[in-house]
Design a protein around this motif. Sequence first.
Motif, mmCIF file in Angstrom:
data_model
loop_
_atom_site.group_PDB
_atom_site.id
_atom_site.type_symbol
_atom_site.label_atom_id
_atom_site.label_comp_id
_atom_site.label_asym_id
_atom_site.label_seq_id
_atom_site.Cartn_x
_atom_site.Cartn_y
_atom_site.Cartn_z
ATOM 1 N N VAL A 10 15.996 75.722 -25.542
ATOM 2 C CA VAL A 10 14.629 75.586 -24.873
ATOM 3 C C VAL A 10 13.307 75.442 -24.310
ATOM 4 O O VAL A 10 12.648 74.176 -23.966
ATOM 5 C CB VAL A 10 14.117 77.331 -23.671
ATOM 6 N N GLU A 11 12.462 74.844 -25.603
ATOM 7 C CA GLU A 11 11.742 74.519 -26.024
ATOM 8 C C GLU A 11 11.749 72.472 -26.104
ATOM 9 O O GLU A 11 11.540 72.198 -25.921
ATOM 10 C CB GLU A 11 10.593 74.901 -27.444
ATOM 11 N N VAL A 12 13.187 72.694 -26.855
ATOM 12 C CA VAL A 12 13.864 70.916 -27.084
ATOM 13 C C VAL A 12 14.173 71.083 -25.549
ATOM 14 O O VAL A 12 13.872 69.692 -25.315
ATOM 15 C CB VAL A 12 14.904 70.990 -27.611
ATOM 16 N N MET A 13 14.468 71.383 -24.699
ATOM 17 C CA MET A 13 15.496 71.432 -23.290
ATOM 18 C C MET A 13 13.943 70.647 -22.585
ATOM 19 O O MET A 13 14.069 69.497 -22.004
ATOM 20 C CB MET A 13 15.650 72.075 -22.233
ATOM 21 N N ALA A 14 13.051 71.103 -22.963
ATOM 22 C CA ALA A 14 12.000 70.902 -21.882
ATOM 23 C C ALA A 14 11.015 69.518 -22.554
ATOM 24 O O ALA A 14 10.937 69.307 -21.489
ATOM 25 C CB ALA A 14 11.153 71.903 -21.840
ATOM 26 N N ARG A 15 10.779 69.839 -23.665
ATOM 27 C CA ARG A 15 10.089 68.198 -24.464
ATOM 28 C C ARG A 15 10.962 66.786 -24.113
ATOM 29 O O ARG A 15 10.819 66.439 -24.271
ATOM 30 C CB ARG A 15 10.176 69.014 -25.960
ATOM 31 N N LEU A 16 12.959 67.281 -24.299
ATOM 32 C CA LEU A 16 13.491 66.067 -23.921
ATOM 33 C C LEU A 16 13.513 65.972 -22.521
ATOM 34 O O LEU A 16 14.305 65.007 -22.262
ATOM 35 C CB LEU A 16 14.841 66.078 -24.647
ATOM 36 N N ARG A 17 13.390 67.726 -21.314
ATOM 37 C CA ARG A 17 13.663 67.087 -19.736
ATOM 38 C C ARG A 17 15.308 66.383 -19.902
ATOM 39 O O ARG A 17 15.455 66.283 -19.243
ATOM 40 C CB ARG A 17 13.109 66.040 -19.514
ATOM 41 N N LEU A 18 15.811 67.556 -20.966
ATOM 42 C CA LEU A 18 17.375 67.624 -20.681
ATOM 43 C C LEU A 18 17.948 69.161 -20.352
ATOM 44 O O LEU A 18 16.988 70.018 -20.195
ATOM 45 C CB LEU A 18 18.154 67.252 -22.084
ATOM 46 N N SER A 19 19.099 68.736 -20.647
ATOM 47 C CA SER A 19 20.256 70.072 -19.380
ATOM 48 C C SER A 19 20.225 71.428 -20.789
ATOM 49 O O SER A 19 20.638 70.653 -22.220
ATOM 50 C CB SER A 19 21.088 70.076 -18.505
#
Length: 60
Positions: A10-19
Amino acid sequence: MRDDELLTVVEVMARLRLSRTTVYELIRTRRLASIRVGRARRIPVQSVRDFIAGELREAA
């Protein structure tokens, strides 16, 4: 942010703005390194930095 810090998907999703699907696809294809801790998936901060650097190199 420390280089040895581990991020959740979830944190990586937010940082990279990916699904979520895209992040797991990057992990599956080994473009984004990760480890399993029990049932949890964790991504090292350095792995995210390396991924971004690689993408920038490809775009140049």
